[in-house]
Design a protein around this motif. Sequence first.
Motif, short mmCIF file in Angstrom:
data_model
loop_
_atom_site.label_atom_id
_atom_site.label_comp_id
_atom_site.label_asym_id
_atom_site.label_seq_id
_atom_site.Cartn_x
_atom_site.Cartn_y
_atom_site.Cartn_z
N LEU A 299 -49.13 21.48 -22.94
CA LEU A 299 -48.05 21.64 -23.76
C LEU A 299 -46.68 21.30 -23.03
CD1 LEU A 299 -49.35 24.63 -26.00
CD2 LEU A 299 -48.76 22.43 -26.90
N GLU A 300 -45.75 21.05 -23.58
CA GLU A 300 -44.60 21.04 -22.84
C GLU A 300 -43.52 21.83 -23.76
OE1 GLU A 300 -41.89 20.25 -20.04
OE2 GLU A 300 -43.70 19.16 -20.17
N ILE B 209 -45.21 18.19 -26.58
CA ILE B 209 -45.92 17.58 -25.27
C ILE B 209 -45.27 16.42 -24.83
CG2 ILE B 209 -47.14 16.22 -27.02
CD1 ILE B 209 -49.54 16.32 -25.24
N ASN B 210 -45.34 15.78 -23.56
CA ASN B 210 -44.67 14.69 -23.38
C ASN B 210 -45.44 13.58 -23.96
OD1 ASN B 210 -43.77 12.58 -21.62
ND2 ASN B 210 -43.23 14.02 -19.86
N ALA B 211 -44.79 12.95 -24.86
CA ALA B 211 -45.69 12.03 -25.35
C ALA B 211 -45.75 10.67 -24.55
CB ALA B 211 -44.97 11.73 -26.75
N THR B 212 -44.81 10.35 -23.57
CA THR B 212 -44.96 9.31 -22.71
C THR B 212 -46.20 9.37 -21.75
OG1 THR B 212 -42.61 8.85 -22.57
CG2 THR B 212 -43.68 7.86 -20.74
N VAL B 213 -46.28 10.75 -21.13
CA VAL B 213 -47.62 11.09 -20.53
C VAL B 213 -48.81 10.93 -21.17
CG1 VAL B 213 -48.65 12.69 -18.70
CG2 VAL B 213 -45.93 12.24 -18.88
N PHE B 214 -48.66 11.77 -22.28
CA PHE B 214 -49.92 11.72 -23.10
C PHE B 214 -49.42 11.21 -24.61
CE2 PHE B 214 -50.00 15.52 -20.31
CZ PHE B 214 -51.18 15.57 -19.83
N PRO B 215 -49.90 9.84 -24.67
CA PRO B 215 -49.66 9.18 -25.82
C PRO B 215 -50.82 9.55 -26.95
CG PRO B 215 -50.54 7.59 -24.36
CD PRO B 215 -50.34 9.01 -23.64
N PHE C 264 -49.48 21.37 -31.51
CA PHE C 264 -48.43 20.57 -30.55
C PHE C 264 -47.40 20.30 -31.12
CE2 PHE C 264 -52.43 19.87 -28.21
CZ PHE C 264 -51.81 19.54 -27.15
N GLY C 265 -46.89 21.11 -32.36
CA GLY C 265 -45.55 21.02 -33.09
C GLY C 265 -45.11 22.09 -32.64
N ASP C 266 -45.37 23.32 -32.39
CA ASP C 266 -44.78 24.49 -31.89
C ASP C 266 -45.10 25.08 -30.78
OD1 ASP C 266 -46.96 26.01 -32.63
OD2 ASP C 266 -45.70 26.74 -34.48
N GLY C 267 -46.31 24.51 -30.36
CA GLY C 267 -46.94 25.16 -28.91
C GLY C 267 -47.87 26.29 -29.32
N GLY C 268 -48.11 26.73 -30.22
CA GLY C 268 -48.96 27.88 -30.58
C GLY C 268 -50.31 27.56 -30.60
N ASN C 269 -51.18 28.74 -30.49
CA ASN C 269 -52.69 28.63 -30.70
C ASN C 269 -53.04 29.56 -31.87
OD1 ASN C 269 -53.22 27.60 -28.21
ND2 ASN C 269 -52.97 29.52 -27.20
N TYR C 270 -53.75 28.82 -32.90
CA TYR C 270 -54.11 29.49 -34.16
C TYR C 270 -55.84 29.22 -34.45
CZ TYR C 270 -49.13 28.76 -34.83
OH TYR C 270 -47.67 29.10 -34.55
N ARG C 271 -56.27 30.23 -35.12
CA ARG C 271 -57.55 30.19 -35.63
C ARG C 271 -57.61 29.24 -36.95
NH1 ARG C 271 -59.52 34.67 -39.50
NH2 ARG C 271 -57.56 35.35 -40.05
#
Length: 89
Positions: free
Chosen positions: A23-24, A32-38, A66-73
């Motif tokens: 996550l970025e 996320i860095n979309a250049t590094v992780f397309p 990867f929208g807000d960086g959270g972890n959810y069930r």
Amino acid sequence: MDTTYAGYSDWRLPNKNELSSILERRCSGPAINATVFPGIPHSYSFHFWSSSPYAHGSGNAWLVDFGDGGNYRAYRYDSRHVRLVRSGQ
């Protein structure tokens, strides 16, 4: 799971900590860095499955948003994206 890509067949689903490590947090939509992780979909759904089970309900597992960086069930049978990884060599 039998997945072959780029000549390798040892791909696996990462756990939530591994997936969260890319996550970025200073980025958003996607976080996320979309250049590094397309390949992060630019849509309403930035949810990616992890291999981590949710301890308080066998029908659930953890996902990383990867929208807000959270972890959810989420319910295991929901349709979500996956990002496969390989173990370090």
